[in-house]
Write an enzyme that holds these catalytic residues in place. Structure first.
Site, PDB file in Angstrom:
ATOM      1  N   GLN A   1       0.823  -1.212   0.000  1.00 28.48           N
ATOM      2  CA  GLN A   1       0.000   0.000   0.000  1.00 28.48           C
ATOM      3  C   GLN A   1       0.853   1.256   0.000  1.00 28.48           C
ATOM      4  O   GLN A   1       0.466   2.287  -0.561  1.00 28.48           O
ATOM      5  CB  GLN A   1      -0.951  -0.009   1.193  1.00 28.48           C
ATOM      6  CG  GLN A   1      -1.958  -1.151   1.160  1.00 28.48           C
ATOM      7  CD  GLN A   1      -2.760  -1.191  -0.130  1.00 28.48           C
ATOM      8  OE1 GLN A   1      -3.468  -0.245  -0.473  1.00 28.48           O
ATOM      9  NE2 GLN A   1      -2.639  -2.291  -0.868  1.00 28.48           N
TER      10      GLN A   1
ATOM     11  N   HIS B   1       1.643   3.113  -3.362  1.00 31.87           N
ATOM     12  CA  HIS B   1       0.660   3.940  -4.055  1.00 31.87           C
ATOM     13  C   HIS B   1       1.092   5.402  -4.126  1.00 31.87           C
ATOM     14  O   HIS B   1       0.915   6.070  -5.141  1.00 31.87           O
ATOM     15  CB  HIS B   1      -0.698   3.884  -3.338  1.00 31.87           C
ATOM     16  CG  HIS B   1      -1.551   2.725  -3.746  1.00 31.87           C
ATOM     17  ND1 HIS B   1      -2.210   2.675  -4.946  1.00 31.87           N
ATOM     18  CD2 HIS B   1      -1.878   1.585  -3.097  1.00 31.87           C
ATOM     19  CE1 HIS B   1      -2.902   1.547  -5.028  1.00 31.87           C
ATOM     20  NE2 HIS B   1      -2.706   0.867  -3.916  1.00 31.87           N
TER      21      HIS B   1
ATOM     22  N   GLU C   1      -8.997   2.495   5.981  1.00 26.51           N
ATOM     23  CA  GLU C   1      -9.574   2.121   4.687  1.00 26.51           C
ATOM     24  C   GLU C   1      -9.498   0.599   4.511  1.00 26.51           C
ATOM     25  O   GLU C   1     -10.484  -0.050   4.169  1.00 26.51           O
ATOM     26  CB  GLU C   1      -8.795   2.824   3.578  1.00 26.51           C
ATOM     27  CG  GLU C   1      -9.264   2.476   2.175  1.00 26.51           C
ATOM     28  CD  GLU C   1      -8.342   3.042   1.110  1.00 26.51           C
ATOM     29  OE1 GLU C   1      -8.764   3.104  -0.064  1.00 26.51           O
ATOM     30  OE2 GLU C   1      -7.192   3.413   1.426  1.00 26.51           O
ATOM     31  N   HIS C   2      -8.314   0.042   4.726  1.00 23.13           N
ATOM     32  CA  HIS C   2      -8.104  -1.404   4.672  1.00 23.13           C
ATOM     33  C   HIS C   2      -7.564  -1.859   6.018  1.00 23.13           C
ATOM     34  O   HIS C   2      -6.595  -1.285   6.517  1.00 23.13           O
ATOM     35  CB  HIS C   2      -7.074  -1.802   3.611  1.00 23.13           C
ATOM     36  CG  HIS C   2      -7.272  -1.190   2.268  1.00 23.13           C
ATOM     37  ND1 HIS C   2      -6.628  -0.034   1.865  1.00 23.13           N
ATOM     38  CD2 HIS C   2      -8.029  -1.582   1.220  1.00 23.13           C
ATOM     39  CE1 HIS C   2      -6.979   0.251   0.624  1.00 23.13           C
ATOM     40  NE2 HIS C   2      -7.835  -0.664   0.204  1.00 23.13           N
TER      41      HIS C   2
ATOM     42  N   ASP D   1      -7.787  -5.461  -3.718  1.00 19.99           N
ATOM     43  CA  ASP D   1      -7.553  -4.425  -4.724  1.00 19.99           C
ATOM     44  C   ASP D   1      -7.925  -4.910  -6.121  1.00 19.99           C
ATOM     45  O   ASP D   1      -8.282  -4.094  -6.985  1.00 19.99           O
ATOM     46  CB  ASP D   1      -6.078  -4.007  -4.728  1.00 19.99           C
ATOM     47  CG  ASP D   1      -5.733  -3.082  -3.568  1.00 19.99           C
ATOM     48  OD1 ASP D   1      -6.651  -2.471  -3.001  1.00 19.99           O
ATOM     49  OD2 ASP D   1      -4.535  -2.988  -3.239  1.00 19.99           O
TER      50      ASP D   1
ATOM     51  N   HIS E   1     -51.365  22.254   7.200  1.00 20.56           N
ATOM     52  CA  HIS E   1     -51.173  20.817   7.028  1.00 20.56           C
ATOM     53  C   HIS E   1     -52.452  20.062   7.390  1.00 20.56           C
ATOM     54  O   HIS E   1     -52.880  19.142   6.693  1.00 20.56           O
ATOM     55  CB  HIS E   1     -50.024  20.324   7.921  1.00 20.56           C
ATOM     56  CG  HIS E   1     -48.657  20.686   7.435  1.00 20.56           C
ATOM     57  ND1 HIS E   1     -48.261  21.974   7.229  1.00 20.56           N
ATOM     58  CD2 HIS E   1     -47.588  19.898   7.118  1.00 20.56           C
ATOM     59  CE1 HIS E   1     -46.993  21.983   6.815  1.00 20.56           C
ATOM     60  NE2 HIS E   1     -46.570  20.726   6.734  1.00 20.56           N
TER      61      HIS E   1
END
Length: 449
Positions: A272, A275, A341-342, A375, A434
């Site tokens: 990761q 990235h 995230e992961h 992924d 109403h």
């Protein structure tokens, strides 16, 4: 909370205590990702696209991507040719990724439900897809055909009638998006692809654009990851369009004990970190011996990996750390506060530990479920919340492209039965009109009459 810095990754020592949520959120590492600050740079780009359309997009491509695309819309023959030249091995992998993603996302489709509230009174929740979506696929430090799969598959299975993909033009490919991205679009049956990237692509989706005979109609929703400027454009245009999330740099957290293989953990952190220099890699463990072994494995792997500088920067940054805790119980507190995230759980009885995770974009259970599987080919979606947003948001799914509409149908008798209550509540809120709307239909339900 003493901490020290190793040669590879910072260390945070939480042993001897069990910090609360507030303290954990303040102490845990995060990347600096100031979307608000990027708005100043993005606003004039977005306004230029709104005001000048295609001309602004061509100029932005030359400025930011270093190339002027031959046209904004990618011709069908260019998309088809990308498949013809695609490496057969990559094609087979993409086709398997698509197959598995379709299997998982098909089970997410919702059915309309009708509830009978009273005799003659029903409420139906009807699920309707958005009419048109813009799917953004980044093209910066890496090429992401997998993101085409992850965005397109749930939109298609939701029944979205209009799909458009945007990806930045590439100098090395004649000003068109990367051919692997175009090939993925073709394999998925997407024929509307635009050579535009960054904040300007989000603006074009929001406002629509004409380029000669080619028209990109405005969309209702924009999804897909991107850099900070893409995130800022989404924030700026939210309301005019719906968005999936303001995606930040990718994150991996690993909750591991002494049973974990240090080389497995190190390889996952590197996977990761490659990235982006801002990518976050966090190991939470109650085993000092594992922490030391992972550091040693990281030194070897960082030196040997292709993107050494990028990985080393990410691991050494303020967003990454090895966090030492007293036990897995405290480790769960840490990862739930971090809301990665992961999240990988590599512990004894990993399934039971993972079942207690309440905040994560996706959870990968056991030694044989690395994040890289998700992924590409697990079947799950990899467009996931970042920056702690997994505490309140979920990843992309079929539901992301659906809207629930309540359909109310009452007969006269059913309205008569409940009408007095409606009138009473309307008057209690000082909204007598109403109540009058009910009394005009069934005047006999006047409360106290």
């Amino acid at each position: 909370m003493p901490d020290r810095t190793t040669t590879v990754v910072p260390r945070l020592d939480l042993r001897g205590r069990r910090p609360g949520l507030r303290e954990l959120r303040a102490a845990l590492p995060r990347a600096e990702f100031d979307v608000e600050a990027a708005l100043a740079a993005v606003r004039p780009i977005v306004e230029d696209v709104r005001d000048r359309g295609a001309a602004a997009l061509y100029e932005a491509a030359e400025r930011f991507d270093g190339v002027r695309p031959p046209a904004l819309r990618v011709p069908a023959d260019v998309i088809a040719r990308a498949v013809e030249t695609l490496d057969p091995v990559v094609r087979a992998a993409l086709e398997e990724s698509i197959r598995r993603a379709r299997l998982v996302h098909a089970d997410q489709r919702r059915r309309d439900t009708t509830t009978q509230v009273a005799d003659g009174g029903t409420v139906t929740e009807r699920w309707v897809p958005v009419d048109r979506v813009g799917l953004y696929v980044p093209g910066g430090l890496a090429v992401y055909p997998s993101s085409v799969v992850m965005n397109v598959v749930p939109a298609q299975l939701a029944g979205v009638p209009g799909l458009a993909v945007a990806s930045p033009p590439q100098r090395d490919h004649g000003g068109w998006p990367h051919p692997t991205i175009l090939a993925a679009c073709h394999l998925l049956g997407v024929d509307e692809v635009w050579a535009m990237g960054g904040a300007q692509a989000v603006a074009a989706f929001a406002y629509g654009v004409e380029d000669g005979d080619d028209v990109c109609d405005p969309v209702s929703l924009v999804t897909g990851p991107g850099n900070i400027y893409v995130a800022a454009a989404k924030r700026l245009l939210k309301g005019l369009i719906g968005i999936d999330a303001e995606a930040g740099p990718t994150e991996i957290a690993v909750l591991a004990d002494a049973t974990a293989d240090a080389d497995h953990v190190a390889s996952d952190l590197v996977s990761q970190a490659e990235h982006d220099p801002l990518a976050a890699a966090v190991l939470v463990t109650d085993s000092p011996e594992l922490a030391e072994a992972v550091e040693e494995a990281l030194e070897r792997r960082v030196a040997a990996t292709k993107h050494t500088e990028r990985v080393a920067t990410a691991l050494a940054g303020r967003q990454s750390a090895i966090v030492l805790v007293d036990d897995v119980e405290v480790g769960l507190d840490v990862v739930n506060a971090y809301a990665a995230e992961h999240l990988e759980v590599i512990t004894a009885d990993a399934a039971a530990v993972a079942a207690r995770v309440t905040s994560a974009g996706a959870v990968f259970v056991g030694a044989w479920s690395p994040v890289s599987l998700g992924d590409y080919c697990a079947g799950s979606n990899h467009v996931l919340p970042t920056g702690g947003c997994a505490a309140h948001s979920n990843g992309l799914s079929v539901q992301s492209f659906l809207r629930g509409i309540h359909v109310v149908e009452y007969t006269q008798d059913a309205l008569r039965e409940v009408g007095a209550h409606v009138v009473s509540l309307a008057r209690a809120e000082d909204l007598p009109g109403h109540g009058e709307a009910v009394l005009a239909r069934v005047p006999e339900v006047e409360p106290g009459a």
